[in-house]
Scaffold this motif. Structure first.
Motif, PDB file in Angstrom:
ATOM      1  N   THR A 103    -118.475  70.674   3.836  1.00  0.00           N
ATOM      2  CA  THR A 103    -118.253  71.972   3.189  1.00  0.00           C
ATOM      3  C   THR A 103    -119.418  72.328   2.276  1.00  0.00           C
ATOM      4  O   THR A 103    -120.206  71.469   1.879  1.00  0.00           O
ATOM      5  CB  THR A 103    -116.954  71.951   2.354  1.00  0.00           C
ATOM      6  OG1 THR A 103    -117.060  70.937   1.345  1.00  0.00           O
ATOM      7  CG2 THR A 103    -115.746  71.686   3.231  1.00  0.00           C
ATOM      8  N   ALA A 104    -119.485  73.603   1.924  1.00  0.00           N
ATOM      9  CA  ALA A 104    -120.493  74.076   0.972  1.00  0.00           C
ATOM     10  C   ALA A 104    -120.000  73.752  -0.438  1.00  0.00           C
ATOM     11  O   ALA A 104    -119.589  74.624  -1.207  1.00  0.00           O
ATOM     12  CB  ALA A 104    -120.736  75.570   1.146  1.00  0.00           C
ATOM     13  N   GLU A 108    -115.816  75.210  -1.875  1.00  0.00           N
ATOM     14  CA  GLU A 108    -115.402  75.774  -0.588  1.00  0.00           C
ATOM     15  C   GLU A 108    -114.197  75.016  -0.036  1.00  0.00           C
ATOM     16  O   GLU A 108    -113.298  75.614   0.574  1.00  0.00           O
ATOM     17  CB  GLU A 108    -116.535  75.741   0.438  1.00  0.00           C
ATOM     18  CG  GLU A 108    -116.149  76.513   1.693  1.00  0.00           C
ATOM     19  CD  GLU A 108    -116.964  76.179   2.936  1.00  0.00           C
ATOM     20  OE1 GLU A 108    -116.906  76.981   3.887  1.00  0.00           O
ATOM     21  OE2 GLU A 108    -117.624  75.132   2.970  1.00  0.00           O
ATOM     22  N   SER A 224    -117.893  65.535  -3.572  1.00  0.00           N
ATOM     23  CA  SER A 224    -119.035  66.409  -3.819  1.00  0.00           C
ATOM     24  C   SER A 224    -120.272  65.561  -4.073  1.00  0.00           C
ATOM     25  O   SER A 224    -120.176  64.456  -4.613  1.00  0.00           O
ATOM     26  CB  SER A 224    -118.749  67.308  -5.029  1.00  0.00           C
ATOM     27  OG  SER A 224    -119.921  67.949  -5.461  1.00  0.00           O
ATOM     28  N   ARG A 235    -125.100  73.089  -2.693  1.00  0.00           N
ATOM     29  CA  ARG A 235    -123.716  73.191  -2.219  1.00  0.00           C
ATOM     30  C   ARG A 235    -123.455  72.207  -1.074  1.00  0.00           C
ATOM     31  O   ARG A 235    -123.599  72.539   0.103  1.00  0.00           O
ATOM     32  CB  ARG A 235    -123.363  74.624  -1.763  1.00  0.00           C
ATOM     33  CG  ARG A 235    -123.740  75.737  -2.718  1.00  0.00           C
ATOM     34  CD  ARG A 235    -123.269  75.486  -4.144  1.00  0.00           C
ATOM     35  NE  ARG A 235    -121.842  75.218  -4.222  1.00  0.00           N
ATOM     36  CZ  ARG A 235    -121.299  74.318  -5.041  1.00  0.00           C
ATOM     37  NH1 ARG A 235    -122.052  73.585  -5.824  1.00  0.00           N
ATOM     38  NH2 ARG A 235    -119.998  74.145  -5.046  1.00  0.00           N
ATOM     39  N   ALA A 236    -123.110  71.004  -1.426  1.00  0.00           N
ATOM     40  CA  ALA A 236    -122.871  69.959  -0.434  1.00  0.00           C
ATOM     41  C   ALA A 236    -121.651  69.148  -0.835  1.00  0.00           C
ATOM     42  O   ALA A 236    -121.611  68.561  -1.920  1.00  0.00           O
ATOM     43  CB  ALA A 236    -124.092  69.048  -0.305  1.00  0.00           C
ATOM     44  N   GLN A 253    -113.062  78.037   8.479  1.00  0.00           N
ATOM     45  CA  GLN A 253    -114.387  78.000   7.861  1.00  0.00           C
ATOM     46  C   GLN A 253    -115.362  78.868   8.656  1.00  0.00           C
ATOM     47  O   GLN A 253    -115.342  78.864   9.882  1.00  0.00           O
ATOM     48  CB  GLN A 253    -114.889  76.556   7.832  1.00  0.00           C
ATOM     49  CG  GLN A 253    -116.176  76.336   7.069  1.00  0.00           C
ATOM     50  CD  GLN A 253    -116.594  74.861   7.101  1.00  0.00           C
ATOM     51  OE1 GLN A 253    -116.461  74.187   8.123  1.00  0.00           O
ATOM     52  NE2 GLN A 253    -117.100  74.367   5.978  1.00  0.00           N
ATOM     53  N   ALA A 257    -121.362  76.991   8.027  1.00  0.00           N
ATOM     54  CA  ALA A 257    -121.153  77.201   6.591  1.00  0.00           C
ATOM     55  C   ALA A 257    -122.036  76.293   5.735  1.00  0.00           C
ATOM     56  O   ALA A 257    -122.334  76.617   4.587  1.00  0.00           O
ATOM     57  CB  ALA A 257    -119.686  76.959   6.237  1.00  0.00           C
ATOM     58  N   VAL A 258    -122.433  75.152   6.288  1.00  0.00           N
ATOM     59  CA  VAL A 258    -123.242  74.191   5.545  1.00  0.00           C
ATOM     60  C   VAL A 258    -124.662  74.229   6.096  1.00  0.00           C
ATOM     61  O   VAL A 258    -124.890  74.017   7.291  1.00  0.00           O
ATOM     62  CB  VAL A 258    -122.651  72.770   5.640  1.00  0.00           C
ATOM     63  CG1 VAL A 258    -123.446  71.794   4.769  1.00  0.00           C
ATOM     64  CG2 VAL A 258    -121.182  72.778   5.220  1.00  0.00           C
ATOM     65  N   SER A 259    -125.619  74.484   5.232  1.00  0.00           N
ATOM     66  CA  SER A 259    -127.003  74.670   5.660  1.00  0.00           C
ATOM     67  C   SER A 259    -127.641  73.357   6.110  1.00  0.00           C
ATOM     68  O   SER A 259    -127.164  72.264   5.785  1.00  0.00           O
ATOM     69  CB  SER A 259    -127.835  75.253   4.519  1.00  0.00           C
ATOM     70  OG  SER A 259    -127.995  74.286   3.496  1.00  0.00           O
ATOM     71  N   ALA A 262    -128.515  71.051   3.210  1.00  0.00           N
ATOM     72  CA  ALA A 262    -127.309  70.418   2.672  1.00  0.00           C
ATOM     73  C   ALA A 262    -126.812  69.306   3.583  1.00  0.00           C
ATOM     74  O   ALA A 262    -126.370  68.247   3.117  1.00  0.00           O
ATOM     75  CB  ALA A 262    -126.221  71.462   2.460  1.00  0.00           C
TER      76      ALA A 262
END
Length: 369
Positions: A103-104, A108, A224, A235-236, A253, A257-259, A262
């Protein structure tokens, strides 16, 4: 995942501080005190202020991780591939990849949980990080609160028996209390989902009270990388839960959503060498945290005992006034009155290195504290 709760998923893919410590309060939905659930430590900091308000490890990310993140920029033309990071998280916690959702950040994860689950009675155990409750409210859920009593120790029996969604932090932000795994596991009930925010668990060497590797039925673990690795801006994070719930959360989702950076961070920070590095940091931080707690307690302040995370929670008469005076002297600390269950006489202070902590102690001494 508790079957009854999962079946109700969304169809879309002053009292003064002394009294509060002396009793456990159960507040029904609709009767909550008014606090700003969206106030977070980043709102406390500012240019020229020494940052004791945000619980992110200073001097991070480490050079090796920063270099790996820079290298990941060469891959930005391709869509993110979550599978290597997902597999790395699964290996770290001894889970199957199907029990992992990236997730971000943890924020998230709370939003997805709030959108997918449809509980009859949701309860948040406070004081704790306010985003889980904020996410539930934003999704239209009524939310009740259980405010912990003396020293903020968890009593599983204080949670209403008919609560089918319970959210709790461990170790808990802002109190720094680490609940025994057995006490958290005792929250299990047929038809109940228990969401445990373990964002600060890697502050505890060995993570003995984590449920991530055990994952009892009906439990959801949220983790996190923000705190220990200094990745708040990236955001990881991730969710651990039984595969059926992971599938439902993934359906809610957004795609990709997660780069890519990340995902690289998640993979790298889940490797055995990184876990060992985090544990070594946690051991050093713990020694300095305990020293700082002893210094503050020696001045007659109530510091929540048994702190195990990278911050301390303390009661100071006129804490908001002290906070303002500290800002005038160049120090930002986290106000406590925006956490349900605390009030205007509470502060949260991040643990820094010894010179920084000593500088803060001197300023407090100058203020007569």
């Amino acid at each position: 995942m508790a079957a009854d709760t999962f079946d109700r998923v969304d169809g879309m893919p002053g009292d003064d501080g002394t009294r509060r410590m002396a009793m456990t309060e159960v507040t029904r939905a609709g009767q909550e005190q008014d606090v700003d659930l969206r106030h977070h430590g980043d709102a406390e900091i500012g240019e020229g202020l020494a940052n004791f308000a945000v619980n992110v490890r200073t001097g991070t990310p480490p050079a090796w991780l920063a270099e790996r993140l820079r290298a990941s920029l060469a891959d930005l033309a391709a869509y993110p591939d979550p599978e290597p990071a997902r597999a790395a998280v699964a290996r770290r916690h001894g889970r199957a990849p199907g029990e992992v959702l990236l997730t971000a950040g943890a924020a998230e994860a709370f939003v997805l949980i709030a959108r997918v689950l449809r509980p009859r009675r949701a309860v948040v155990v406070h004081p704790q990080f306010t985003e889980p409750e904020a996410a539930l409210r934003a999704a239209g859920h009524q939310v009740g609160r259980v405010v912990l009593g003396k020293d903020f120790v968890l009593d599983p029996a204080a949670v209403p028996a008919d609560a089918d969604l319970v959210m709790i932090g461990n170790p808990t932000n802002p109190t720094s209390v680490l609940h025994p795994a057995a006490a958290v596991a005792a929250l299990a009930r047929p038809g109940r989902t228990v969401v445990v925010d373990e964002a600060f668990m890697d502050c505890v060497p060995g993570e003995p009270e984590s449920l991530a590797t055990r994952l009892p039925p009906g439990f959801v673990i949220v983790r996190s990388l923000t705190k220990t690795w200094g990745l708040a801006g990236l955001r990881a994070g991730y969710v651990l839960a039984e595969s059926r719930l992971i599938t439902a959360l993934a359906a809610a989702q957004p795609l990709w959503a997660v780069s890519t950076p990340a995902l690289v961070a998640v993979e790298e920070c889940s490797a055995p060498a990184a876990v060992a590095e985090a544990e070594a940091w946690a051991a050093g931080m713990a020694a300095e945290r305990d020293r700082l707690a002893a210094e503050l307690s020696g001045r007659g302040l109530y510091v929540v005992p048994g702190a195990r995370a990278s911050f301390l929670c303390l009661r100071v008469p006129d804490a908001l006034g002290i906070r303002a005076l500290l800002r005038q002297r160049g120090y930002a600390v986290r106000r406590g009155d925006t956490f349900p269950g605390l009030g205007p006489d509470w502060l949260r202070i991040a643990v820094r290195d010894r010179p920084a902590n000593d500088a803060l102690l001197k300023v407090l001494g100058d203020l007569g504290i």
